[in-house]
Design an enzyme around this catalytic site. Structure first.
Site, PDB file in Angstrom:
ATOM      1  CG  HIS A 132      -0.533  10.260 -24.970  1.00 24.93           C
ATOM      2  ND1 HIS A 132      -1.111  10.487 -23.741  1.00 24.93           N
ATOM      3  CD2 HIS A 132       0.802  10.350 -24.767  1.00 24.93           C
ATOM      4  CE1 HIS A 132      -0.160  10.717 -22.848  1.00 24.93           C
ATOM      5  NE2 HIS A 132       1.005  10.642 -23.454  1.00 24.93           N
ATOM      6  CD  GLU A 172      -3.450  16.485 -15.368  1.00 25.87           C
ATOM      7  OE1 GLU A 172      -4.447  16.118 -16.021  1.00 25.87           O
ATOM      8  OE2 GLU A 172      -2.307  16.076 -15.598  1.00 25.87           O
ATOM      9  CE  LYS A 211      -0.124  13.789 -14.515  1.00 26.79           C
ATOM     10  NZ  LYS A 211      -0.517  14.304 -15.849  1.00 26.79           N
ATOM     11  CG  ASN A 268      -1.581  16.689 -19.729  1.00 29.88           C
ATOM     12  OD1 ASN A 268      -0.654  15.943 -19.437  1.00 29.88           O
ATOM     13  ND2 ASN A 268      -2.643  16.836 -18.961  1.00 29.88           N
ATOM     14  CG  HIS A 324       6.497  10.395 -24.524  1.00 32.11           C
ATOM     15  ND1 HIS A 324       5.122  10.372 -24.628  1.00 32.11           N
ATOM     16  CD2 HIS A 324       6.778  11.381 -23.623  1.00 32.11           C
ATOM     17  CE1 HIS A 324       4.583  11.283 -23.829  1.00 32.11           C
ATOM     18  NE2 HIS A 324       5.576  11.913 -23.209  1.00 32.11           N
ATOM     19  CE  LYS A 343       5.910  17.166 -14.340  1.00 29.87           C
ATOM     20  NZ  LYS A 343       6.112  15.932 -15.117  1.00 29.87           N
ATOM     21  CG  HIS A 395       1.659  15.138 -23.339  1.00 28.79           C
ATOM     22  ND1 HIS A 395       2.344  16.337 -23.461  1.00 28.79           N
ATOM     23  CD2 HIS A 395       2.505  14.294 -22.686  1.00 28.79           C
ATOM     24  CE1 HIS A 395       3.545  16.205 -22.903  1.00 28.79           C
ATOM     25  NE2 HIS A 395       3.660  14.991 -22.432  1.00 28.79           N
ATOM     26  CD  GLU A 449       7.557  16.196 -22.448  1.00 26.14           C
ATOM     27  OE1 GLU A 449       7.020  17.232 -22.010  1.00 26.14           O
ATOM     28  OE2 GLU A 449       6.927  15.151 -22.667  1.00 26.14           O
ATOM     29  NE  ARG A 502       1.189  16.911 -12.668  1.00 22.74           N
ATOM     30  CZ  ARG A 502       1.761  16.027 -11.870  1.00 22.74           C
ATOM     31  NH1 ARG A 502       1.415  15.953 -10.599  1.00 22.74           N
ATOM     32  NH2 ARG A 502       2.699  15.225 -12.324  1.00 22.74           N
ATOM     33  NE  ARG A 516      -4.116  -1.939   1.962  1.00 22.84           N
ATOM     34  CZ  ARG A 516      -4.177  -3.029   2.725  1.00 22.84           C
ATOM     35  NH1 ARG A 516      -3.272  -3.197   3.676  1.00 22.84           N
ATOM     36  NH2 ARG A 516      -5.117  -3.919   2.542  1.00 22.84           N
TER      37      ARG A 516
END
Length: 366
Positions: free
Chosen positions: A252, A236, A142, A245, A266, A226, A248, A184, A241, A120
């Site tokens: 993606h 987000e 993330k 993206n 990427h 960032k 993205h 980026e 935030r 956990r």
């Protein structure tokens, strides 16, 4: 040594940036590493850096064991996650223990997710070795794996205990990987910092050619940007935030169309996605054509794709939009898009129709 904090209350953590940091990691991590053996999750591409790290830990009296995984995006899978978790449990990892992620974004994402779910939640430390991971994926918590339905659809927000960035690792990185990470960096200027985009136009070529000072400056600026955004909106939920993206959503879809393979890295997909986001913004009369041309020109000059043709994608608009429907940001049948009113003026648009996006994509050169 540059130190930047991600301010998240009890989950706050430092990011350290300095050349040769891997060789001093043992002394820096001694105060936090309390377990008998520290796992280092890595891949064969960074074997030399792993040897440096283990030597540093050993010199500080810290035992370590490397868990070497296959390189590439396919490693972010259920199969490898299960294997990694089983090995960490065999090693007796405890909730108070730390796992070190040494590698690029794939290793960082997978290791972070394993840390998030083991018992956990246990601790992990990011030591990113690619430019993309240093300026983006290692910061912010993330973590995720990919599935057949799409990229990063299974994951968790789980902040690292700290991040160690050693720019010397970039000296052994293939030029294409450096370029993918540079996309980026450019993103931060386009979000809300026009002056930094101008800096990229002036110094990007030197950075890509290996100039140490340009690389260090760009990494520190990007990480600070960032860290500030993550500190304002960790999960987000406030929209701030989401600006990270940029490129993205389109990107993606391009990655999915190319099978999340080396055909399109990427960062390359993000670059093409940024160019498409600006072109779509201009088509919606949101920004000037001059801004679109300026962004595309800089991406091309940096060896990055500036659209579908350059990314090697010939799929129809409908097919690409179908990939977007699996995006984790989809909510109530609507997908937010990052659009721009100009360079440094990115915003979240929640009223974009996917059929309009499909028609736009069909109009782009193949």
């Amino acid at each position: 040594m540059k130190s930047i904090e991600v301010a998240l209350g009890e989950r706050s953590y430092p990011i350290y940036i300095d050349s040769g940091l891997i060789d001093r990691a043992g002394d820096m991590l001694t105060p936090v590493l309390g377990q008998a053996v520290v796992p280092i999750v890595t891949d064969p591409n960074v074997a030399n850096h792993c040897d440096r790290l283990r030597a540093s830990l050993d010199a500080a009296g810290i035992a370590s064991e490397a868990i070497v995984l296959e390189p590439g995006e396919a490693t972010k899978s259920w199969r490898v996650l299960e294997r990694l978790c089983d090995r960490l449990l065999e090693m007796g990892i405890e909730r108070s223990g730390h796992i070190i992620a040494l590698g690029g974004g794939v290793i960082g994402d997978l290791t972070g997710f394993a840390a998030a779910i083991l018992k956990r939640g246990c601790n992990f430390i990011q030591i990113p070795t690619t430019l993309l991971a240093q300026v983006d994926s290692s910061v912010g918590g993330k973590t995720a794996i990919n599935t057949r339905a799409g990229k990063n659809l299974i994951g968790a927000f789980h902040q690292p205990a700290r991040v160690l960035i050693d720019p010397t690792t970039l000296d052994t990185l293939p030029p294409r990987e450096v370029g993918a990470g540079y996309a980026e960096i450019v993103k931060y200027g386009l979000i809300d910092d026009a002056d930094f985009f101008a800096w990229c136009e002036a110094h990007g070529a030197a950075l890509l050619a290996g100039d140490a000072e340009a690389r260090a400056q760009a990494i520190a600026h990007s990480v600070a940007a960032k860290a500030r955004i993550v500190g304002e909106d960790e999960r987000e939920t406030k929209g701030r935030r989401a600006l990270l993206n940029l490129g993205h959503t389109f990107g993606h879809a391009l990655e999915a169309d190319t099978g999340f393979s080396d055909r399109l890295l990427h960062g390359e997909a993000v670059a093409a996605g940024i160019a498409l986001a600006f072109a779509f913004s201009a088509e919606q009369d949101l920004c000037h054509a001059e801004d679109v041309a300026r962004v595309a020109a800089h991406l091309r000059a940096s060896g990055l794709p500036d659209g579908l043709a350059a990314a090697g994608v010939s799929a129809s608009g409908a097919a690409l939009v179908d990939h977007m429907r699996h995006d984790k940001k989809m909510e109530g049948g609507s997908l937010p898009f990052l659009l721009a009113r100009g360079i440094g003026e990115t915003f979240v648009a929640n009223d974009v129709r996917l059929d309009t996006v499909a028609a736009f994509l069909d109009s782009r050169p193949r």
